[in-house]
Design a protein around this motif. Structure first.
Motif, PDB file in Angstrom:
ATOM      1  N   SER A   1      -6.612  23.671 -20.035  1.00  0.00           N
ATOM      2  CA  SER A   1      -6.351  22.241 -19.962  1.00  0.00           C
ATOM      3  C   SER A   1      -6.958  21.681 -18.687  1.00  0.00           C
ATOM      4  CB  SER A   1      -4.843  21.969 -19.983  1.00  0.00           C
ATOM      5  OG  SER A   1      -4.222  22.545 -18.853  1.00  0.00           O
ATOM      6  N   GLY A   2      -7.177  20.390 -18.691  1.00  0.00           N
ATOM      7  CA  GLY A   2      -7.719  19.728 -17.515  1.00  0.00           C
ATOM      8  C   GLY A   2      -7.200  18.308 -17.427  1.00  0.00           C
ATOM      9  N   HIS A   3      -7.179  17.788 -16.208  1.00  0.00           N
ATOM     10  CA  HIS A   3      -6.633  16.459 -15.978  1.00  0.00           C
ATOM     11  C   HIS A   3      -7.444  15.754 -14.903  1.00  0.00           C
ATOM     12  CE1 HIS A   3      -3.167  17.737 -18.288  1.00  0.00           C
ATOM     13  NE2 HIS A   3      -3.225  18.865 -17.603  1.00  0.00           N
ATOM     14  N   LEU A   4      -7.773  14.515 -15.147  1.00  0.00           N
ATOM     15  CA  LEU A   4      -8.474  13.686 -14.182  1.00  0.00           C
ATOM     16  C   LEU A   4      -7.447  12.820 -13.465  1.00  0.00           C
ATOM     17  CD1 LEU A   4     -11.249  12.661 -13.102  1.00  0.00           C
ATOM     18  CD2 LEU A   4     -11.037  10.827 -14.799  1.00  0.00           C
ATOM     19  N   LEU A   5      -7.391  12.930 -12.147  1.00  0.00           N
ATOM     20  CA  LEU A   5      -6.473  12.123 -11.350  1.00  0.00           C
ATOM     21  C   LEU A   5      -7.280  11.175 -10.473  1.00  0.00           C
ATOM     22  CD1 LEU A   5      -3.868  14.815 -10.262  1.00  0.00           C
ATOM     23  CD2 LEU A   5      -3.793  13.273 -12.210  1.00  0.00           C
ATOM     24  N   VAL A   6      -6.844   9.919 -10.414  1.00  0.00           N
ATOM     25  CA  VAL A   6      -7.578   8.871  -9.695  1.00  0.00           C
ATOM     26  C   VAL A   6      -6.691   8.279  -8.600  1.00  0.00           C
ATOM     27  CG1 VAL A   6      -8.751   6.640  -9.924  1.00  0.00           C
ATOM     28  CG2 VAL A   6      -8.906   8.324 -11.759  1.00  0.00           C
ATOM     29  N   ASP A   7      -7.252   8.118  -7.407  1.00  0.00           N
ATOM     30  CA  ASP A   7      -6.579   7.469  -6.271  1.00  0.00           C
ATOM     31  C   ASP A   7      -7.354   6.204  -5.910  1.00  0.00           C
ATOM     32  OD1 ASP A   7      -4.910   9.695  -6.201  1.00  0.00           O
ATOM     33  OD2 ASP A   7      -6.022  10.643  -4.575  1.00  0.00           O
ATOM     34  N   ALA A   8      -6.653   5.208  -5.363  1.00  0.00           N
ATOM     35  CA  ALA A   8      -7.302   3.959  -4.949  1.00  0.00           C
ATOM     36  C   ALA A   8      -6.850   3.596  -3.537  1.00  0.00           C
ATOM     37  CB  ALA A   8      -6.953   2.834  -5.905  1.00  0.00           C
ATOM     38  N   ASP A   9      -7.795   3.110  -2.729  1.00  0.00           N
ATOM     39  CA  ASP A   9      -7.513   2.643  -1.368  1.00  0.00           C
ATOM     40  C   ASP A   9      -8.133   1.262  -1.187  1.00  0.00           C
ATOM     41  OD1 ASP A   9      -6.383   5.010   0.166  1.00  0.00           O
ATOM     42  OD2 ASP A   9      -8.208   5.890  -0.663  1.00  0.00           O
ATOM     43  N   VAL A  10      -7.391   0.374  -0.537  1.00  0.00           N
ATOM     44  CA  VAL A  10      -7.918  -0.925  -0.134  1.00  0.00           C
ATOM     45  C   VAL A  10      -7.599  -1.087   1.346  1.00  0.00           C
ATOM     46  CG1 VAL A  10      -7.846  -3.419  -0.449  1.00  0.00           C
ATOM     47  CG2 VAL A  10      -7.615  -1.917  -2.424  1.00  0.00           C
ATOM     48  N   ASN A  11      -8.635  -1.325   2.156  1.00  0.00           N
ATOM     49  CA  ASN A  11      -8.473  -1.502   3.603  1.00  0.00           C
ATOM     50  C   ASN A  11      -8.901  -2.910   3.997  1.00  0.00           C
ATOM     51  OD1 ASN A  11      -7.774   1.274   4.256  1.00  0.00           O
ATOM     52  ND2 ASN A  11      -9.877   1.744   3.725  1.00  0.00           N
ATOM     53  N   PHE A  12      -8.126  -3.530   4.872  1.00  0.00           N
ATOM     54  CA  PHE A  12      -8.499  -4.817   5.441  1.00  0.00           C
ATOM     55  C   PHE A  12      -8.531  -4.681   6.953  1.00  0.00           C
ATOM     56  CE2 PHE A  12      -7.427  -8.884   7.416  1.00  0.00           C
ATOM     57  CZ  PHE A  12      -8.471  -9.659   6.919  1.00  0.00           C
ATOM     58  N   GLU A  13      -9.708  -4.935   7.534  1.00  0.00           N
ATOM     59  CA  GLU A  13      -9.842  -4.847   8.982  1.00  0.00           C
ATOM     60  C   GLU A  13      -9.752  -6.257   9.573  1.00  0.00           C
ATOM     61  OE1 GLU A  13     -12.382  -2.063  11.765  1.00  0.00           O
ATOM     62  OE2 GLU A  13     -13.639  -3.520  10.721  1.00  0.00           O
ATOM     63  N   PHE A  14      -8.870  -6.438  10.553  1.00  0.00           N
ATOM     64  CA  PHE A  14      -8.671  -7.735  11.184  1.00  0.00           C
ATOM     65  C   PHE A  14      -9.808  -8.043  12.154  1.00  0.00           C
ATOM     66  CE2 PHE A  14      -4.526  -6.452   9.728  1.00  0.00           C
ATOM     67  CZ  PHE A  14      -3.993  -7.627   9.227  1.00  0.00           C
ATOM     68  N   ALA A  15      -9.944  -9.316  12.500  1.00  0.00           N
ATOM     69  CA  ALA A  15     -11.006  -9.772  13.396  1.00  0.00           C
ATOM     70  C   ALA A  15     -10.974  -8.996  14.710  1.00  0.00           C
ATOM     71  CB  ALA A  15     -10.855 -11.272  13.663  1.00  0.00           C
ATOM     72  N   LYS A  16     -12.150  -8.744  15.254  1.00  0.00           N
ATOM     73  CA  LYS A  16     -12.333  -8.033  16.518  1.00  0.00           C
ATOM     74  C   LYS A  16     -11.708  -6.638  16.510  1.00  0.00           C
ATOM     75  CE  LYS A  16     -12.575 -12.274  19.173  1.00  0.00           C
ATOM     76  NZ  LYS A  16     -12.029 -13.059  20.262  1.00  0.00           N
ATOM     77  N   LYS A  17     -11.577  -6.081  15.328  1.00  0.00           N
ATOM     78  CA  LYS A  17     -11.026  -4.724  15.160  1.00  0.00           C
ATOM     79  C   LYS A  17      -9.644  -4.574  15.786  1.00  0.00           C
ATOM     80  CE  LYS A  17     -15.501  -2.525  14.711  1.00  0.00           C
ATOM     81  NZ  LYS A  17     -15.479  -1.988  13.396  1.00  0.00           N
ATOM     82  N   ARG A  18      -8.854  -5.645  15.741  1.00  0.00           N
ATOM     83  CA  ARG A  18      -7.500  -5.609  16.314  1.00  0.00           C
ATOM     84  C   ARG A  18      -6.536  -4.768  15.481  1.00  0.00           C
ATOM     85  NH1 ARG A  18      -6.165  -7.284  21.298  1.00  0.00           N
ATOM     86  NH2 ARG A  18      -4.104  -7.482  20.422  1.00  0.00           N
ATOM     87  N   GLY A  19      -6.781  -4.668  14.200  1.00  0.00           N
ATOM     88  CA  GLY A  19      -5.864  -3.906  13.366  1.00  0.00           C
ATOM     89  C   GLY A  19      -6.488  -3.551  12.031  1.00  0.00           C
ATOM     90  N   LEU A  20      -5.797  -2.677  11.318  1.00  0.00           N
ATOM     91  CA  LEU A  20      -6.251  -2.230  10.014  1.00  0.00           C
ATOM     92  C   LEU A  20      -5.045  -2.136   9.091  1.00  0.00           C
ATOM     93  CD1 LEU A  20      -8.656  -1.089   8.313  1.00  0.00           C
ATOM     94  CD2 LEU A  20      -7.892   1.176   9.053  1.00  0.00           C
ATOM     95  N   LEU A  21      -5.115  -2.811   7.966  1.00  0.00           N
ATOM     96  CA  LEU A  21      -4.063  -2.765   6.950  1.00  0.00           C
ATOM     97  C   LEU A  21      -4.604  -1.954   5.779  1.00  0.00           C
ATOM     98  CD1 LEU A  21      -1.322  -3.731   5.826  1.00  0.00           C
ATOM     99  CD2 LEU A  21      -2.530  -5.730   4.928  1.00  0.00           C
ATOM    100  N   THR A  22      -3.873  -0.926   5.378  1.00  0.00           N
ATOM    101  CA  THR A  22      -4.306  -0.048   4.296  1.00  0.00           C
ATOM    102  C   THR A  22      -3.253  -0.007   3.205  1.00  0.00           C
ATOM    103  OG1 THR A  22      -5.511   1.362   5.853  1.00  0.00           O
ATOM    104  CG2 THR A  22      -5.004   2.308   3.712  1.00  0.00           C
TER     105      THR A  22
END
Length: 85
Positions: A27-48
């Motif tokens: 048997s076999g199974h395909l597993l999928v992951d998703a990531d969305v990143n938002f980088e704030f202005a001047k690299k002050r922060g990162l929301l993932t």
């Protein structure tokens, strides 16, 4: 600079039995992951935001006739925020 980056990743997991006393199906199974990143202005922060096992595929691994814990958990979502002060 700021922006949004999205990523999909997939992994195919299979199991087959070579020396089993009885014929067991492979048997076999395909597993999928998703990531969305938002980088704030001047690299002050990162929301993932991350979702693992996006399509909530469930399966059980078999080891020498024993049923063991699933390789991956049910669908899981998480959000993280990194901020520089």
């Amino acid at each position: 600079e700021r922006g949004v980056v999205a990523k999909l990743s997939a992994g195919y997991y299979s199991q087959r039995f070579v020396d089993a006393a009885v014929a067991l199906p492979k048997s076999g199974h395909l597993l999928v992951d998703a990531d969305v990143n938002f980088e704030f202005a001047k690299k002050r922060g990162l929301l993932t935001f991350r979702v693992t096992n996006l399509f909530d595929r469930g399966f059980t691994s078999v080891l020498e006739g024993l049923s063991v814990t699933r390789l991956f958990p049910d669908r899981r979502a998480s959000a993280t925020l990194r901020w520089r002060f």
